[in-house]
Write a protein that holds these residues in place. Structure first.
Motif, PDB file in Angstrom:
ATOM      1  N   VAL A 270      -5.111  19.918 -40.347  1.00  0.00           N
ATOM      2  CA  VAL A 270      -5.736  20.212 -38.809  1.00  0.00           C
ATOM      3  C   VAL A 270      -4.485  21.554 -38.607  1.00  0.00           C
ATOM      4  O   VAL A 270      -3.873  20.989 -38.724  1.00  0.00           O
ATOM      5  CB  VAL A 270      -5.304  19.215 -38.162  1.00  0.00           C
ATOM      6  CG1 VAL A 270      -4.824  18.281 -37.590  1.00  0.00           C
ATOM      7  CG2 VAL A 270      -6.620  19.609 -36.117  1.00  0.00           C
ATOM      8  N   THR A 271      -5.088  22.378 -37.837  1.00  0.00           N
ATOM      9  CA  THR A 271      -4.071  24.204 -37.087  1.00  0.00           C
ATOM     10  C   THR A 271      -4.822  24.230 -35.473  1.00  0.00           C
ATOM     11  O   THR A 271      -6.104  23.486 -35.056  1.00  0.00           O
ATOM     12  CB  THR A 271      -4.754  24.899 -37.593  1.00  0.00           C
ATOM     13  OG1 THR A 271      -6.208  25.468 -37.697  1.00  0.00           O
ATOM     14  CG2 THR A 271      -4.734  25.080 -40.061  1.00  0.00           C
ATOM     15  N   HIS A 272      -3.364  24.323 -35.162  1.00  0.00           N
ATOM     16  CA  HIS A 272      -4.334  25.068 -33.960  1.00  0.00           C
ATOM     17  C   HIS A 272      -2.800  26.128 -33.346  1.00  0.00           C
ATOM     18  O   HIS A 272      -1.974  26.199 -33.874  1.00  0.00           O
ATOM     19  CB  HIS A 272      -4.433  23.793 -32.987  1.00  0.00           C
ATOM     20  CG  HIS A 272      -2.878  22.929 -33.079  1.00  0.00           C
ATOM     21  ND1 HIS A 272      -1.112  23.338 -31.711  1.00  0.00           N
ATOM     22  CD2 HIS A 272      -3.080  21.758 -33.296  1.00  0.00           C
ATOM     23  CE1 HIS A 272      -0.780  22.381 -32.655  1.00  0.00           C
ATOM     24  NE2 HIS A 272      -1.178  20.927 -32.763  1.00  0.00           N
ATOM     25  N   ALA A 273      -2.845  26.661 -31.858  1.00  0.00           N
ATOM     26  CA  ALA A 273      -2.370  27.770 -31.738  1.00  0.00           C
ATOM     27  C   ALA A 273      -0.750  27.158 -31.979  1.00  0.00           C
ATOM     28  O   ALA A 273      -0.997  25.936 -30.867  1.00  0.00           O
ATOM     29  CB  ALA A 273      -2.308  28.791 -30.893  1.00  0.00           C
ATOM     30  N   PHE A 274       0.565  27.225 -31.960  1.00  0.00           N
ATOM     31  CA  PHE A 274       1.819  26.790 -31.212  1.00  0.00           C
ATOM     32  C   PHE A 274       2.115  27.606 -30.879  1.00  0.00           C
ATOM     33  O   PHE A 274       2.779  28.676 -30.839  1.00  0.00           O
ATOM     34  CB  PHE A 274       1.980  26.712 -32.616  1.00  0.00           C
ATOM     35  CG  PHE A 274       3.846  25.921 -32.672  1.00  0.00           C
ATOM     36  CD1 PHE A 274       4.143  24.806 -32.286  1.00  0.00           C
ATOM     37  CD2 PHE A 274       4.506  26.648 -33.061  1.00  0.00           C
ATOM     38  CE1 PHE A 274       4.847  24.257 -32.641  1.00  0.00           C
ATOM     39  CE2 PHE A 274       6.919  26.361 -32.521  1.00  0.00           C
ATOM     40  CZ  PHE A 274       6.425  24.661 -32.853  1.00  0.00           C
ATOM     41  N   THR A 275       3.011  27.129 -29.688  1.00  0.00           N
ATOM     42  CA  THR A 275       4.037  27.617 -28.497  1.00  0.00           C
ATOM     43  C   THR A 275       5.491  26.975 -28.490  1.00  0.00           C
ATOM     44  O   THR A 275       5.424  25.954 -28.736  1.00  0.00           O
ATOM     45  CB  THR A 275       3.976  28.170 -27.185  1.00  0.00           C
ATOM     46  OG1 THR A 275       3.830  26.945 -26.850  1.00  0.00           O
ATOM     47  CG2 THR A 275       2.825  28.695 -27.871  1.00  0.00           C
ATOM     48  N   GLY A 276       6.901  27.357 -29.206  1.00  0.00           N
ATOM     49  CA  GLY A 276       8.426  26.859 -29.009  1.00  0.00           C
ATOM     50  C   GLY A 276       8.942  27.167 -29.611  1.00  0.00           C
ATOM     51  O   GLY A 276       8.303  28.094 -30.643  1.00  0.00           O
ATOM     52  N   ASP A 277       9.603  25.817 -29.977  1.00  0.00           N
ATOM     53  CA  ASP A 277      10.592  25.746 -31.509  1.00  0.00           C
ATOM     54  C   ASP A 277      10.347  26.270 -32.797  1.00  0.00           C
ATOM     55  O   ASP A 277       9.478  24.659 -32.699  1.00  0.00           O
ATOM     56  CB  ASP A 277      12.313  25.855 -31.109  1.00  0.00           C
ATOM     57  CG  ASP A 277      12.762  25.657 -32.273  1.00  0.00           C
ATOM     58  OD1 ASP A 277      12.631  26.629 -32.875  1.00  0.00           O
ATOM     59  OD2 ASP A 277      14.140  25.552 -31.858  1.00  0.00           O
ATOM     60  N   PRO A 278      10.018  26.748 -33.789  1.00  0.00           N
ATOM     61  CA  PRO A 278       9.586  26.527 -34.885  1.00  0.00           C
ATOM     62  C   PRO A 278      10.155  25.742 -36.076  1.00  0.00           C
ATOM     63  O   PRO A 278       9.913  24.876 -36.378  1.00  0.00           O
ATOM     64  CB  PRO A 278       9.212  28.048 -35.557  1.00  0.00           C
ATOM     65  CG  PRO A 278       9.975  28.727 -35.098  1.00  0.00           C
ATOM     66  CD  PRO A 278      10.620  28.331 -33.670  1.00  0.00           C
ATOM     67  N   ALA A 279      11.602  25.341 -35.461  1.00  0.00           N
ATOM     68  CA  ALA A 279      12.117  24.516 -35.959  1.00  0.00           C
ATOM     69  C   ALA A 279      12.061  22.684 -35.349  1.00  0.00           C
ATOM     70  O   ALA A 279      12.516  21.838 -36.147  1.00  0.00           O
ATOM     71  CB  ALA A 279      14.306  24.640 -36.258  1.00  0.00           C
ATOM     72  N   ILE A 280      11.197  22.949 -34.443  1.00  0.00           N
ATOM     73  CA  ILE A 280      11.225  21.423 -33.898  1.00  0.00           C
ATOM     74  C   ILE A 280       9.582  21.698 -33.231  1.00  0.00           C
ATOM     75  O   ILE A 280       9.028  22.070 -33.039  1.00  0.00           O
ATOM     76  CB  ILE A 280      11.102  21.488 -32.623  1.00  0.00           C
ATOM     77  CG1 ILE A 280      13.362  21.610 -32.713  1.00  0.00           C
ATOM     78  CG2 ILE A 280      11.441  20.233 -32.503  1.00  0.00           C
ATOM     79  CD1 ILE A 280      13.749  21.436 -31.393  1.00  0.00           C
ATOM     80  N   VAL A 281       8.959  20.813 -35.035  1.00  0.00           N
ATOM     81  CA  VAL A 281       7.626  21.107 -35.030  1.00  0.00           C
ATOM     82  C   VAL A 281       7.195  19.897 -35.609  1.00  0.00           C
ATOM     83  O   VAL A 281       7.761  18.829 -36.016  1.00  0.00           O
ATOM     84  CB  VAL A 281       6.617  21.800 -36.369  1.00  0.00           C
ATOM     85  CG1 VAL A 281       5.562  21.846 -36.422  1.00  0.00           C
ATOM     86  CG2 VAL A 281       7.793  23.323 -36.352  1.00  0.00           C
ATOM     87  N   ALA A 282       6.130  19.245 -33.856  1.00  0.00           N
ATOM     88  CA  ALA A 282       5.801  17.501 -33.850  1.00  0.00           C
ATOM     89  C   ALA A 282       4.106  17.676 -34.391  1.00  0.00           C
ATOM     90  O   ALA A 282       3.575  18.180 -33.315  1.00  0.00           O
ATOM     91  CB  ALA A 282       6.292  16.620 -32.972  1.00  0.00           C
TER      92      ALA A 282
END
Length: 486
Positions: A270-282
């Protein structure tokens, strides 16, 4: 004279693929990775090497053909990491009609040069083993050939091949500043020590950090980019057959369920747009529920969020103006300015080809040999893909203390180079202390000495997936052992 012809920042699949290609063409290469090789999105892929039926559905015939040509190459050069499997699509009357699926697979077969893999077929799964795990309403399915891959080990073995061809692979090394004139001057903090290196060309392959590195380290303008999170879930094994299931979900997505490390099933993506720090992906709870519901629509055994053993997520970048699985390669070179390659996004299937094309862009700047990676096996991959089981049998004949599952795991990881790990050991005790039922001190030493493993998670989650089953006490023992290895 510059220290190197090409410096690469970022040790994901794009970066190590560039390093391998360039080093094999005679360039002096250094790769800088601030963490571990493949430590981010390159270890969170759907683990597929395929033409992608969803692209075919959008009439991307050329892209599918190119990807299918690449998966033949991967079978040839990495038969221990890339394994052919039969993919099964249960027909669902509420989704794509059976005639449309049959027609699509007919075209898929036509774009594929089989290379020994069987063509697509129609199955009556009411009386076929692949139907045992599925709900009874699904009486028909379509089957075709594609491949799965160990993404993390692909990154490491690509880096190993690059190193054996002369590339300097530096993990725990962070580029903090890059100044561009007729060469690149890089300030690098390498495991606490600052040093300066120079290079005639630079590649930014930092994945989700590409834009940040361009702004703060390289201080070079970049086009607008969009971040996308991709996620999968791991659950206890849902089926016994050695197949990958492809499920049509109600929103049109194709969801894959594949065998994973003997005792688990990987479901995604499943994919979706991401915002935030890529080192912390939940992975959001809504995405977990989405995949559980998608799988439960087909499997007899209901999949609930409480069944999830582990979630796997990563972040990729695409150009904001164009989204595609082939990734993006930008080449910037002005008169009297050192070249800059920016590579991000893309999938495993076309990674070798992306690197080949990127390195070829440098040919006007210095001489190099012709493209070569399509014909050279990765370390341990010098056997035919249909001889994998034979390699397992040979390993068990030589190291008689190995069980069949142990031999399968080791051959899948090291291929024909297994002797570099096990040596001439006659008993398991000769391999040193054990950490859980499978990992031995000999393997740990090899991974630390030859494959850049520094911490337990490097071994338990990337060089292997033994972290899924290793008890906490054994992990602590592994950490203590690694701390004492000089």
């Amino acid at each position: 004279m510059a220290d190197y012809d090409l410096a690469i920042i970022g040790g994901g699949l794009n970066g190590v693929s560039l390093a391998r290609d360039a080093a094999g063409r005679g360039l002096r290469v250094i790769l800088l990775e601030q963490g571990d090789l493949g430590g981010a999105a390159s270890s969170a892929t759907p683990r597929l090497v395929h033409g992608d039926l969803s692209v075919l559905e959008r009439r991307g015939f050329w892209r599918v053909r190119r990807a299918l040509a690449e998966h033949r190459i991967w079978l040839r050069i990495a038969p221990h990491l890339v394994r052919p499997m039969r993919f099964v699509i249960p027909a669902h009357s509420e989704e794509r009609p059976p005639w449309l699926l049959r027609a699509g697979l007919y075209v898929y077969d036509g774009l594929t040069k089989r290379g020994g893999l069987p063509p697509s077929a129609t199955l009556d799964i009411t009386h076929h083993p692949v139907g045992n795990a599925l709900k009874r309403p699904f009486g028909m399915a379509f089957e075709y050939s594609d491949c799965v891959v160990d993404d993390s080990r692909l990154v490491v073995l690509t880096a190993l091949d690059a190193a054996e061809r002369g590339a300097a692979i530096c993990t725990g090394a962070r580029c903090v500043r890059a100044d561009r004139t007729d060469t690149w001057r890089l300030a690098v903090v390498d495991r606490g020590h600052r040093r300066i290196i120079t290079s005639r060309a630079l590649a930014n392959t930092t994945g989700a950090w590409t834009s940040m590195v361009a702004d703060t380290v390289l201080r070079q303008p970049q086009p607008a980019m969009a971040a996308t999170q991709m996620s999968q879930i791991l659950v206890p094994k849902l089926f016994e057959s050695d197949n990958v299931y492809v499920f049509q979900n109600s929103d049109g997505r194709l969801i894959f369920a594949q065998p994973f490390e003997r005792d688990f099933t990987l479901i995604g993506t499943v994919t979706h747009a991401f915002t935030g720090d890529p080192a912390i992906v939940a992975m959001p709870g809504a995405d977990v529920s989405y995949l559980c519901e998608a799988a439960s629509r087909y499997f007899r055994e209901r999949v609930a969020p409480t069944d999830v053993v582990r979630t796997v997520s990563g972040v990729n970048l695409t150009l904001a103006s164009a989204r595609g699985r082939d990734g993006t390669t930008l080449f910037h070179a002005r008169r009297r300015k050192a070249p800059l390659i920016t590579m991000f996004g893309g999938d495993v299937t076309t990674s070798r080809l992306r690197a080949e094309r990127a390195v070829t862009r440098l040919t006007p700047f210095y001489p190099m040999s012709r493209p070569w990676t399509a014909g050279a096996p990765l370390p341990g991959g010098d056997f035919a893909w249909d001889r994998f089981d034979t390699e397992v049998d040979l390993a068990r004949d030589r190291w008689r203390f190995l069980s069949e599952p142990q031999a399968q795991r080791l051959v899948a990881a090291y291929g024909s180079r297994l002797s570099t790990v096990l040596g001439e050991a006659k008993t398991r005790e000769e391999l040193g202390p054990a950490f859980g039922p499978e990992l031995t001190a000999a393997e740990v030493r090899y991974l630390m000495t030859c494959e850049w493993a520094r911490f337990p998670e490097d071994i338990l989650w990337r060089r292997s997936k033994l972290g899924l089953t290793m008890p906490a006490a054994e992990r602590d023992a592994l950490a203590a052992f690694m701390a004492g290895v000089s």
